[in-house]
Design an enzyme around this catalytic site. Structure first.
Site, PDB file in Angstrom:
ATOM      1  N   PRO A  31       0.842  -1.219   0.034  1.00  0.00           N
ATOM      2  CA  PRO A  31      -0.032  -0.118   0.039  1.00  0.00           C
ATOM      3  C   PRO A  31       0.888   1.259   0.062  1.00  0.00           C
ATOM      4  O   PRO A  31       0.692   1.871   1.043  1.00  0.00           O
ATOM      5  CB  PRO A  31      -0.815  -0.071   1.422  1.00  0.00           C
ATOM      6  CG  PRO A  31       0.098  -0.917   2.175  1.00  0.00           C
ATOM      7  CD  PRO A  31       0.694  -2.046   1.191  1.00  0.00           C
ATOM      8  N   CYS A  32       1.429   1.480  -1.181  1.00  0.00           N
ATOM      9  CA  CYS A  32       2.132   2.857  -1.118  1.00  0.00           C
ATOM     10  C   CYS A  32       1.207   3.937  -1.344  1.00  0.00           C
ATOM     11  O   CYS A  32       1.722   5.213  -0.973  1.00  0.00           O
ATOM     12  CB  CYS A  32       3.259   3.029  -2.505  1.00  0.00           C
ATOM     13  SG  CYS A  32       2.221   2.497  -4.071  1.00  0.00           S
ATOM     14  N   HIS A  33      -0.110   3.859  -1.554  1.00  0.00           N
ATOM     15  CA  HIS A  33      -0.993   4.844  -1.473  1.00  0.00           C
ATOM     16  C   HIS A  33      -1.154   5.506  -0.036  1.00  0.00           C
ATOM     17  O   HIS A  33      -1.868   6.538   0.360  1.00  0.00           O
ATOM     18  CB  HIS A  33      -2.347   4.449  -2.062  1.00  0.00           C
ATOM     19  CG  HIS A  33      -3.121   3.215  -1.256  1.00  0.00           C
ATOM     20  ND1 HIS A  33      -2.597   1.976  -1.483  1.00  0.00           N
ATOM     21  CD2 HIS A  33      -3.915   3.397  -0.264  1.00  0.00           C
ATOM     22  CE1 HIS A  33      -3.225   1.222  -0.628  1.00  0.00           C
ATOM     23  NE2 HIS A  33      -4.117   2.047   0.172  1.00  0.00           N
TER      24      HIS A  33
END
Length: 155
Positions: A119-121
């Site tokens: 989850p780089c978001h």
């Protein structure tokens, strides 16, 4: 390499499997004809977990993942997997944990080969959203954060 495609609220995505691990998640070109899928049991499971995530029924992924690339890329992706659903960190926070500059963390986030699942978001700039390398850019990042109930952080 087996691949499978899935329609999602953020656009059609393609999953790639190599040697019994998910190695890539990318967005498909909406105008291109659909590619053949090789729906292995692992790809079927990954697609189901993504469906569950987008429906709000799943908050974390339980899939074998493999990130290749430089040591920093692998370290950042490993750290991203520890950010809980609906929570965020900054590039600087991760930089302090890994003793690396925030800019290097941002570049590693931009090179994340398995966005959403890794989850780089959930990583923001100190002042603002930062970037997102997936299709739709910032709009996709905002949509994912809203899905997770982290939208209050954006105000």
């Amino acid at each position: 390499m087996p691949t499978a495609c899935l329609d999602t609220p953020t656009g059609p995505i393609r999953l790639t499997e190599e040697e019994d691990a998910i190695t890539r998640l990318s967005w498909c070109d909406r105008t291109a004809p659909p590619e053949a899928s090789d729906e292995t049991p692992l790809l079927q499971e990954a697609m189901q977990q993504l469906r569950d995530y987008f429906s709000g029924a799943r908050r974390s992924f339980d899939l074998p993942l493999r990130v290749s690339g430089p040591e920093l890329q692998r370290a950042v992706c490993a750290r991203l997997q520890n950010i809980p659903y609906g929570e965020t960190m900054t590039y600087g926070d991760i930089g302090r944990l890994l003793e690396r500059p925030a800019r290097a963390i941002g570049q590693a986030c931009g090179g994340n080969p398995i966005p959403i699942i890794i989850p780089c978001h959930r990583v923001l700039a100190t002042r603002g959203l930062g970037g997102f390398s997936g299709q739709g850019g910032i709009e996709t990042k905002v949509a994912l954060l809203r899905l997770e109930g982290a939208a209050s952080l954006l105000i």
